[in-house]
Design a protein around this motif. Structure first.
Motif, PDB file in Angstrom:
ATOM      1  N   GLY A  10      21.207   6.419 -13.575  1.00  0.00           N
ATOM      2  CA  GLY A  10      21.957   6.582 -12.339  1.00  0.00           C
ATOM      3  C   GLY A  10      22.937   7.734 -12.406  1.00  0.00           C
ATOM      4  N   ASP A  11      24.113   7.542 -11.801  1.00  0.00           N
ATOM      5  CA  ASP A  11      25.057   8.661 -11.755  1.00  0.00           C
ATOM      6  C   ASP A  11      25.886   8.799 -13.024  1.00  0.00           C
ATOM      7  N   THR A  12      25.565   8.013 -14.065  1.00  0.00           N
ATOM      8  CA  THR A  12      26.228   8.218 -15.359  1.00  0.00           C
ATOM      9  C   THR A  12      25.496   9.242 -16.215  1.00  0.00           C
ATOM     10  N   ALA A  13      24.310   9.682 -15.778  1.00  0.00           N
ATOM     11  CA  ALA A  13      23.502  10.587 -16.601  1.00  0.00           C
ATOM     12  C   ALA A  13      24.242  11.875 -16.920  1.00  0.00           C
ATOM     13  N   GLY A  14      24.924  12.446 -15.943  1.00  0.00           N
ATOM     14  CA  GLY A  14      25.620  13.711 -16.168  1.00  0.00           C
ATOM     15  C   GLY A  14      26.703  13.597 -17.223  1.00  0.00           C
ATOM     16  N   CYS A  15      27.505  12.532 -17.150  1.00  0.00           N
ATOM     17  CA  CYS A  15      28.561  12.328 -18.145  1.00  0.00           C
ATOM     18  C   CYS A  15      27.982  12.076 -19.535  1.00  0.00           C
ATOM     19  N   LEU A  16      26.981  11.218 -19.585  1.00  0.00           N
ATOM     20  CA  LEU A  16      26.348  10.954 -20.884  1.00  0.00           C
ATOM     21  C   LEU A  16      25.750  12.226 -21.468  1.00  0.00           C
TER      22      LEU A  16
ATOM     23  N   LEU B 217      25.931  16.933 -25.235  1.00  0.00           N
ATOM     24  CA  LEU B 217      26.137  18.364 -25.507  1.00  0.00           C
ATOM     25  C   LEU B 217      27.274  18.570 -26.499  1.00  0.00           C
ATOM     26  N   ALA B 218      28.349  17.810 -26.302  1.00  0.00           N
ATOM     27  CA  ALA B 218      29.494  17.935 -27.204  1.00  0.00           C
ATOM     28  C   ALA B 218      29.136  17.504 -28.625  1.00  0.00           C
ATOM     29  N   TRP B 219      28.436  16.374 -28.764  1.00  0.00           N
ATOM     30  CA  TRP B 219      28.040  15.918 -30.100  1.00  0.00           C
ATOM     31  C   TRP B 219      27.052  16.899 -30.739  1.00  0.00           C
ATOM     32  N   ASP B 220      26.136  17.445 -29.927  1.00  0.00           N
ATOM     33  CA  ASP B 220      25.191  18.431 -30.460  1.00  0.00           C
ATOM     34  C   ASP B 220      25.922  19.668 -30.968  1.00  0.00           C
ATOM     35  N   LEU B 221      26.969  20.072 -30.227  1.00  0.00           N
ATOM     36  CA  LEU B 221      27.749  21.234 -30.636  1.00  0.00           C
ATOM     37  C   LEU B 221      28.405  20.991 -31.981  1.00  0.00           C
ATOM     38  N   LEU B 222      28.952  19.820 -32.181  1.00  0.00           N
ATOM     39  CA  LEU B 222      29.564  19.489 -33.463  1.00  0.00           C
ATOM     40  C   LEU B 222      28.530  19.499 -34.589  1.00  0.00           C
TER      41      LEU B 222
ATOM     42  N   VAL C  96      33.999  23.415 -27.103  1.00  0.00           N
ATOM     43  CA  VAL C  96      33.539  23.015 -25.778  1.00  0.00           C
ATOM     44  C   VAL C  96      32.111  23.489 -25.560  1.00  0.00           C
ATOM     45  N   ALA C  97      31.270  22.599 -25.046  1.00  0.00           N
ATOM     46  CA  ALA C  97      29.896  22.940 -24.675  1.00  0.00           C
ATOM     47  C   ALA C  97      29.791  22.911 -23.155  1.00  0.00           C
ATOM     48  N   LEU C  98      29.090  23.896 -22.604  1.00  0.00           N
ATOM     49  CA  LEU C  98      28.906  23.993 -21.160  1.00  0.00           C
ATOM     50  C   LEU C  98      27.423  23.886 -20.842  1.00  0.00           C
ATOM     51  N   GLY C  99      27.078  23.103 -19.801  1.00  0.00           N
ATOM     52  CA  GLY C  99      25.673  22.938 -19.445  1.00  0.00           C
ATOM     53  C   GLY C  99      25.468  22.850 -17.943  1.00  0.00           C
ATOM     54  N   HIS C 100      24.216  23.038 -17.536  1.00  0.00           N
ATOM     55  CA  HIS C 100      23.810  22.897 -16.138  1.00  0.00           C
ATOM     56  C   HIS C 100      23.687  21.415 -15.812  1.00  0.00           C
ATOM     57  N   ASP C 101      24.124  21.019 -14.620  1.00  0.00           N
ATOM     58  CA  ASP C 101      24.227  19.585 -14.318  1.00  0.00           C
ATOM     59  C   ASP C 101      22.890  18.848 -14.399  1.00  0.00           C
ATOM     60  N   VAL C 102      21.829  19.431 -13.833  1.00  0.00           N
ATOM     61  CA  VAL C 102      20.544  18.726 -13.843  1.00  0.00           C
ATOM     62  C   VAL C 102      19.951  18.684 -15.250  1.00  0.00           C
ATOM     63  N   ARG C 103      20.023  19.793 -15.965  1.00  0.00           N
ATOM     64  CA  ARG C 103      19.490  19.793 -17.331  1.00  0.00           C
ATOM     65  C   ARG C 103      20.287  18.859 -18.230  1.00  0.00           C
ATOM     66  N   THR C 104      21.583  18.763 -17.984  1.00  0.00           N
ATOM     67  CA  THR C 104      22.417  17.850 -18.764  1.00  0.00           C
ATOM     68  C   THR C 104      22.056  16.400 -18.466  1.00  0.00           C
ATOM     69  N   GLY C 105      21.858  16.089 -17.184  1.00  0.00           N
ATOM     70  CA  GLY C 105      21.405  14.739 -16.827  1.00  0.00           C
ATOM     71  C   GLY C 105      20.050  14.431 -17.422  1.00  0.00           C
ATOM     72  N   GLY C 106      19.170  15.433 -17.430  1.00  0.00           N
ATOM     73  CA  GLY C 106      17.852  15.257 -18.030  1.00  0.00           C
ATOM     74  C   GLY C 106      17.925  14.993 -19.524  1.00  0.00           C
ATOM     75  N   LEU C 107      18.872  15.656 -20.196  1.00  0.00           N
ATOM     76  CA  LEU C 107      19.064  15.421 -21.626  1.00  0.00           C
ATOM     77  C   LEU C 107      19.399  13.957 -21.888  1.00  0.00           C
ATOM     78  N   ALA C 108      20.286  13.409 -21.055  1.00  0.00           N
ATOM     79  CA  ALA C 108      20.660  12.003 -21.227  1.00  0.00           C
ATOM     80  C   ALA C 108      19.498  11.074 -20.924  1.00  0.00           C
TER      81      ALA C 108
ATOM     82  N   ILE D  84      13.115  20.104 -18.124  1.00  0.00           N
ATOM     83  CA  ILE D  84      11.931  20.029 -18.981  1.00  0.00           C
ATOM     84  C   ILE D  84      12.362  19.581 -20.371  1.00  0.00           C
ATOM     85  N   GLY D  85      11.959  18.391 -20.773  1.00  0.00           N
ATOM     86  CA  GLY D  85      12.346  17.860 -22.063  1.00  0.00           C
ATOM     87  C   GLY D  85      11.265  18.059 -23.106  1.00  0.00           C
ATOM     88  N   ILE D  86      11.650  18.622 -24.248  1.00  0.00           N
ATOM     89  CA  ILE D  86      10.722  18.870 -25.349  1.00  0.00           C
ATOM     90  C   ILE D  86      11.385  18.431 -26.650  1.00  0.00           C
ATOM     91  N   ASP D  87      10.854  17.375 -27.244  1.00  0.00           N
ATOM     92  CA  ASP D  87      11.338  16.897 -28.538  1.00  0.00           C
ATOM     93  C   ASP D  87      12.851  16.700 -28.560  1.00  0.00           C
TER      94      ASP D  87
END
Length: 312
Positions: free
Chosen positions: A288-294, A299-304, A109-121, A147-150
């Protein structure tokens, strides 16, 4: 079909999905958090939702999910897997990663902050795709940033990077929940515009969307409220641009739904303020509001992927 479980936990509702290896949303669902029943009930709702998704994925695709990702608001310790504090959910120091892993039969399981997770997507799959440096700023109840970097999100030394909403843009201005006065989010968030327009228009039920409509119709009171918010937002963004030099600036959240009613004056206000800084491309968020889920799925795929690298 390979898939992971993704959960985006909000103050009142949860969005969840099964996410494929290519980032596709294979299944989406929503539930209430049940926060009115207390913080323990919120945790129970999250665990139950994840377990139902695990069973659904196994039934539908003939294979178990490989991992889970969860995005939560508030203060998060992603390395420790702890949801440290969330005022709107009423919890403190919840070992969410361990609880979810146990409920899901040992799934990573990967845990993340909601805004940073949405930003990742947004950075990998949405409006920031292809940008090596971007800043994602959702304008909602408050204002935060990612803040997105590479292709990754910079969390900072203490997990607090990107809190642009607490840049003081009007010293001595409105009191902020953080203890300062004149923070950006007290002046330019959707809730700040709602408060200002309700007062200026004399309608306590009016909101930011109503203000945007009044701006489009040329209402002088709405124009003043909107201009004040855009000016404050531009001041905060130029501070961020000076420090971070992003190539793309992604604006999301409820206020961004006003479209060019927001973006046209905002781009002009930022352009007026910059001197030596290179202007970024300013674009609306795409997911839109799918960013958090995506993002939770990423995060989960990155963890794997990390686990495979470590085992190799």
């Amino acid at each position: 079909m390979r898939h992971v479980i993704a959960l985006d936990v909000g103050g009142t509702g949860m969005k969840a999905a099964l996410v494929g290896a290519d980032g596709a949303l294979l299944h989406e669902a929503r539930r209430a958090t049940g926060r009115e029943r207390g913080p323990d009930a919120v945790v129970a709702s999250i665990l139950g939702f994840a377990a139902d998704l695990l069973a659904l994925g196994e039934e539908r695709y003939g294979t178990r999910a490989e991992a889970a990702g969860v995005a939560v608001p508030g203060i998060v310790d992603p390395d420790g897997g702890i949801a440290v504090y969330a005022a709107n959910l009423g919890w403190r120091d919840v070992p969410l990663r361990a609880l979810l892993g146990e409920r899901l039969g040992g799934l990573p399981v990967a845990l993340g902050h909601d805004v940073r997770t949405g930003g990742l997507a947004e950075g990998r799959l949405g409006a920031g795709r292809g940008a090596d440096r971007f800043l994602f700023v959702p304008l909602g109840t408050g204002i935060a940033g990612a803040i997105g970097i590479d292709g990754a999100i910079e969390a900072g030394a203490h997990g607090c990077a990107g809190e642009i909403g607490h840049i003081v843009v009007r010293p001595g201005g409105p009191a902020c929940g953080c203890g300062q006065y004149g923070c950006l989010e007290t002046l330019a968030s959707a809730s700040a515009v709602t408060r200002a327009w309700a007062e200026a228009g004399g309608d306590p039920d009016a909101d930011a969307a109503d203000c945007a409509k009044a701006v489009e119709s040329g209402d002088p009171r709405a124009l003043r409220v909107w201009r004040d918010a855009v000016d404050a937002l531009a001041d905060g963004l130029v501070t961020a641009l000076t420090l971070l030099d992003p190539r793309t600036l992604i604006i999301g959240g409820g206020l961004a739904e006003a479209g060019e009613t927001l973006f046209t004056p905002l781009r002009a206000a930022v352009a007026e303020r910059i001197t030596f800084q290179r202007p970024p491309v300013i674009v609306p968020a795409a997911l839109g509001d799918t960013a958090g889920c995506l993002g939770a799925g990423l995060l989960a795929w990155d963890l794997l992927a990390t686990d495979l690298e470590v085992s190799a």
